[in-house]
Design a protein around this motif. Structure first.
Motif, PDB file in Angstrom:
ATOM      1  N   GLU A 203      -3.768  -8.668  -7.232  1.00 45.27           N
ATOM      2  CA  GLU A 203      -2.353  -8.361  -6.986  1.00 45.27           C
ATOM      3  C   GLU A 203      -2.022  -6.899  -7.302  1.00 45.27           C
ATOM      4  O   GLU A 203      -1.185  -6.309  -6.649  1.00 45.27           O
ATOM      5  CB  GLU A 203      -1.358  -9.181  -7.768  1.00 45.27           C
ATOM      6  CG  GLU A 203      -1.560 -10.587  -8.290  1.00 45.27           C
ATOM      7  CD  GLU A 203      -2.718 -10.810  -9.187  1.00 45.27           C
ATOM      8  OE1 GLU A 203      -3.685 -11.388  -8.651  1.00 45.27           O
ATOM      9  OE2 GLU A 203      -2.682 -10.472 -10.367  1.00 45.27           O
ATOM     10  N   GLN A 204      -2.684  -6.331  -8.305  1.00 44.47           N
ATOM     11  CA  GLN A 204      -2.364  -4.936  -8.670  1.00 44.47           C
ATOM     12  C   GLN A 204      -2.618  -4.005  -7.492  1.00 44.47           C
ATOM     13  O   GLN A 204      -1.805  -3.139  -7.188  1.00 44.47           O
ATOM     14  CB  GLN A 204      -3.218  -4.495  -9.856  1.00 44.47           C
ATOM     15  CG  GLN A 204      -3.220  -5.492 -10.986  1.00 44.47           C
ATOM     16  CD  GLN A 204      -2.607  -4.942 -12.260  1.00 44.47           C
ATOM     17  OE1 GLN A 204      -2.298  -3.756 -12.363  1.00 44.47           O
ATOM     18  NE2 GLN A 204      -2.429  -5.794 -13.249  1.00 44.47           N
ATOM     19  N   ARG A 205      -3.772  -4.209  -6.837  1.00 45.67           N
ATOM     20  CA  ARG A 205      -4.103  -3.393  -5.653  1.00 45.67           C
ATOM     21  C   ARG A 205      -3.026  -3.586  -4.583  1.00 45.67           C
ATOM     22  O   ARG A 205      -2.520  -2.625  -4.003  1.00 45.67           O
ATOM     23  CB  ARG A 205      -5.480  -3.837  -5.128  1.00 45.67           C
ATOM     24  CG  ARG A 205      -5.898  -3.211  -3.792  1.00 45.67           C
ATOM     25  CD  ARG A 205      -6.901  -4.101  -3.054  1.00 45.67           C
ATOM     26  NE  ARG A 205      -6.328  -5.405  -2.731  1.00 45.67           N
ATOM     27  CZ  ARG A 205      -7.044  -6.503  -2.490  1.00 45.67           C
ATOM     28  NH1 ARG A 205      -8.362  -6.476  -2.559  1.00 45.67           N
ATOM     29  NH2 ARG A 205      -6.434  -7.643  -2.200  1.00 45.67           N
ATOM     30  N   ASP A 206      -2.639  -4.853  -4.336  1.00 45.47           N
ATOM     31  CA  ASP A 206      -1.667  -5.135  -3.277  1.00 45.47           C
ATOM     32  C   ASP A 206      -0.273  -4.597  -3.617  1.00 45.47           C
ATOM     33  O   ASP A 206       0.381  -3.991  -2.782  1.00 45.47           O
ATOM     34  CB  ASP A 206      -1.595  -6.646  -3.013  1.00 45.47           C
ATOM     35  CG  ASP A 206      -2.843  -7.147  -2.304  1.00 45.47           C
ATOM     36  OD1 ASP A 206      -3.620  -6.309  -1.794  1.00 45.47           O
ATOM     37  OD2 ASP A 206      -3.049  -8.373  -2.256  1.00 45.47           O
ATOM     38  N   PHE A 207       0.167  -4.810  -4.852  1.00 49.41           N
ATOM     39  CA  PHE A 207       1.489  -4.296  -5.224  1.00 49.41           C
ATOM     40  C   PHE A 207       1.490  -2.765  -5.235  1.00 49.41           C
ATOM     41  O   PHE A 207       2.497  -2.137  -4.913  1.00 49.41           O
ATOM     42  CB  PHE A 207       1.938  -4.850  -6.585  1.00 49.41           C
ATOM     43  CG  PHE A 207       2.282  -6.321  -6.536  1.00 49.41           C
ATOM     44  CD1 PHE A 207       3.071  -6.840  -5.522  1.00 49.41           C
ATOM     45  CD2 PHE A 207       1.822  -7.189  -7.522  1.00 49.41           C
ATOM     46  CE1 PHE A 207       3.389  -8.202  -5.473  1.00 49.41           C
ATOM     47  CE2 PHE A 207       2.136  -8.546  -7.492  1.00 49.41           C
ATOM     48  CZ  PHE A 207       2.919  -9.049  -6.466  1.00 49.41           C
ATOM     49  N   GLY A 208       0.344  -2.165  -5.591  1.00 46.44           N
ATOM     50  CA  GLY A 208       0.219  -0.706  -5.528  1.00 46.44           C
ATOM     51  C   GLY A 208       0.368  -0.216  -4.093  1.00 46.44           C
ATOM     52  O   GLY A 208       1.045   0.786  -3.823  1.00 46.44           O
ATOM     53  N   ALA A 209      -0.244  -0.951  -3.164  1.00 51.85           N
ATOM     54  CA  ALA A 209      -0.150  -0.581  -1.740  1.00 51.85           C
ATOM     55  C   ALA A 209       1.280  -0.729  -1.231  1.00 51.85           C
ATOM     56  O   ALA A 209       1.768   0.093  -0.444  1.00 51.85           O
ATOM     57  CB  ALA A 209      -1.104  -1.441  -0.916  1.00 51.85           C
ATOM     58  N   ILE A 210       1.973  -1.764  -1.699  1.00 48.87           N
ATOM     59  CA  ILE A 210       3.371  -1.967  -1.286  1.00 48.87           C
ATOM     60  C   ILE A 210       4.232  -0.815  -1.805  1.00 48.87           C
ATOM     61  O   ILE A 210       5.073  -0.261  -1.094  1.00 48.87           O
ATOM     62  CB  ILE A 210       3.905  -3.332  -1.811  1.00 48.87           C
ATOM     63  CG1 ILE A 210       3.137  -4.492  -1.158  1.00 48.87           C
ATOM     64  CG2 ILE A 210       5.403  -3.466  -1.552  1.00 48.87           C
ATOM     65  CD1 ILE A 210       3.397  -5.865  -1.796  1.00 48.87           C
ATOM     66  N   GLN A 211       3.970  -0.429  -3.067  1.00 48.83           N
ATOM     67  CA  GLN A 211       4.747   0.664  -3.652  1.00 48.83           C
ATOM     68  C   GLN A 211       4.502   1.987  -2.912  1.00 48.83           C
ATOM     69  O   GLN A 211       5.445   2.737  -2.668  1.00 48.83           O
ATOM     70  CB  GLN A 211       4.400   0.806  -5.143  1.00 48.83           C
ATOM     71  CG  GLN A 211       5.345   1.721  -5.889  1.00 48.83           C
ATOM     72  CD  GLN A 211       5.166   1.630  -7.403  1.00 48.83           C
ATOM     73  OE1 GLN A 211       4.048   1.454  -7.893  1.00 48.83           O
ATOM     74  NE2 GLN A 211       6.246   1.748  -8.138  1.00 48.83           N
ATOM     75  N   SER A 212       3.251   2.242  -2.532  1.00 48.40           N
ATOM     76  CA  SER A 212       2.963   3.475  -1.767  1.00 48.40           C
ATOM     77  C   SER A 212       3.654   3.442  -0.408  1.00 48.40           C
ATOM     78  O   SER A 212       4.179   4.456   0.049  1.00 48.40           O
ATOM     79  CB  SER A 212       1.472   3.654  -1.492  1.00 48.40           C
ATOM     80  OG  SER A 212       0.738   3.486  -2.645  1.00 48.40           O
ATOM     81  N   ALA A 213       3.630   2.270   0.227  1.00 52.45           N
ATOM     82  CA  ALA A 213       4.297   2.148   1.529  1.00 52.45           C
ATOM     83  C   ALA A 213       5.790   2.411   1.367  1.00 52.45           C
ATOM     84  O   ALA A 213       6.420   3.055   2.212  1.00 52.45           O
ATOM     85  CB  ALA A 213       4.057   0.766   2.122  1.00 52.45           C
ATOM     86  N   SER A 214       6.361   1.926   0.259  1.00 49.98           N
ATOM     87  CA  SER A 214       7.786   2.150   0.003  1.00 49.98           C
ATOM     88  C   SER A 214       8.074   3.647  -0.151  1.00 49.98           C
ATOM     89  O   SER A 214       9.073   4.154   0.381  1.00 49.98           O
ATOM     90  CB  SER A 214       8.207   1.386  -1.258  1.00 49.98           C
ATOM     91  OG  SER A 214       9.531   1.719  -1.601  1.00 49.98           O
ATOM     92  N   GLU A 215       7.194   4.347  -0.841  1.00 53.54           N
ATOM     93  CA  GLU A 215       7.393   5.799  -1.006  1.00 53.54           C
ATOM     94  C   GLU A 215       7.320   6.512   0.341  1.00 53.54           C
ATOM     95  O   GLU A 215       8.118   7.410   0.638  1.00 53.54           O
ATOM     96  CB  GLU A 215       6.352   6.362  -1.987  1.00 53.54           C
ATOM     97  CG  GLU A 215       6.683   5.991  -3.430  1.00 53.54           C
ATOM     98  CD  GLU A 215       5.482   6.079  -4.383  1.00 53.54           C
ATOM     99  OE1 GLU A 215       4.407   6.569  -3.966  1.00 53.54           O
ATOM    100  OE2 GLU A 215       5.629   5.630  -5.542  1.00 53.54           O
TER     101      GLU A 215
END
Ligand SMILES: *Cc1c(COP(=O)(O)O)cnc(C)c1O
Length: 260
Positions: A203-215
């Motif tokens: 999940e950390q990898r996935d939530f990190g990817a979501i956060q980058s997409a948000s940025e």
């Protein structure tokens, strides 16, 4: 499977009514959200809890409304439209007999949405978390164009966090182009991105990817700053990666009854 067994009466939970159990799960989750916010330096007021009520009856929604919960998530139009109507009817008749006015529910559509269901979903939903493809965007634009009093619908772009382009959702390489089209669409208000973390312990990898997409998205549109991420099993982790809209089902509602 039988709903209970003979030794149920030895469970602590059996001493509590269903309503008390719901109350207790609801406040336990609220408590966990507050604690995770404190841990990650987040402001609790920036977090929206969406209780996913799919597979549960309108009575559960009414009970949660009475506890002050206002945001509900559903993933199938047929179930959601019937439930929204039933809840609205129950609220109208309780107002008639002079019961204290409850908060009115707001419905979030969180599941895969077929284009031919868009018209129905727009009648009750205040936000769609699963805008995942250009054809759905076109269907939304087309339906919204028919409205005489246009109420913009809030949308999240659903991300495809895998390398498999055939999976649902928008891949990061296509996010800017798709978001540009969403931003140009009349009647749509782009709120941010949505993602579902995989169940492979990453999940950390996935939530990190979501956060980058948000940025990435916020560079295009600073107002589209919201992140719909985090479910019963991973919402505390999601809060560490900027989630603003938690979609929580079973941790609050209890297990879903899947009728076959
Ligand atoms: C069902 C569902 C949820 C809630 O899942 P729980 O594990 O019960 O918290 C969240 N998001 C989506 C898209 C869902 O379909």
């Amino acid at each position: 499977m039988a709903p209970h067994t003979d030794d149920d009466h030895t469970d602590d939970a059996s001493a509590m009514s269903e309503l008390e159990q719901l109350q207790s799960r609801y406040s336990a989750v609220q408590q966990r959200i507050s604690e995770a916010c404190a841990l990650h330096g987040r402001n609790r007021d920036d977090i929206t809890l969406v209780v996913v009520s799919k597979f549960h009856p309108a009575s559960l929604v009414l009970n949660l409304l009475a506890l002050g919960q206002q945001q509900f998530g559903e993933n199938k139009d047929q179930e959601a439209s019937a439930k929204a109507a039933e809840v609205a009817e129950a609220l109208a008749s309780s107002a008639l007999v002079g019961h204290q006015a409850l908060v009115l529910p707001e419905w979030h559509f969180v599941g895969q949405l077929q284009s031919n269901k868009v018209k129905s979903v727009l009648r009750y939903a205040s936000a769609i978390h699963s805008l995942d493809r250009p054809s759905l965007l076109q269907a939304l634009i087309k339906e919204q164009a028919k409205e005489t009093e246009l109420q913009p619908i809030g949308v999240f772009i659903e991300l495809n966090l895998t390398d498999d382009a055939n999976r649902g959702g928008v891949q990061s390489a296509n996010l800017e182009a798709f978001a540009t089209d969403v931003l140009a669409a009349p009647g749509l208000s782009l709120l941010g991105v949505m993602g579902v973390a995989s169940l492979d312990g990453q999940e950390q990898r996935d939530f990190g990817a979501i956060q980058s997409a948000s940025e990435q998205l916020q560079r295009l549109s600073p107002e589209a700053k919201f992140i719909s991420a985090g479910m019963s099993n991973d919402f505390e982790t999601a809060l560490g990666f900027g989630a603003t809209h938690l979609r929580i089902g079973t941790a609050i509602t209890g297990p879903r009854q899947y009728l076959t």
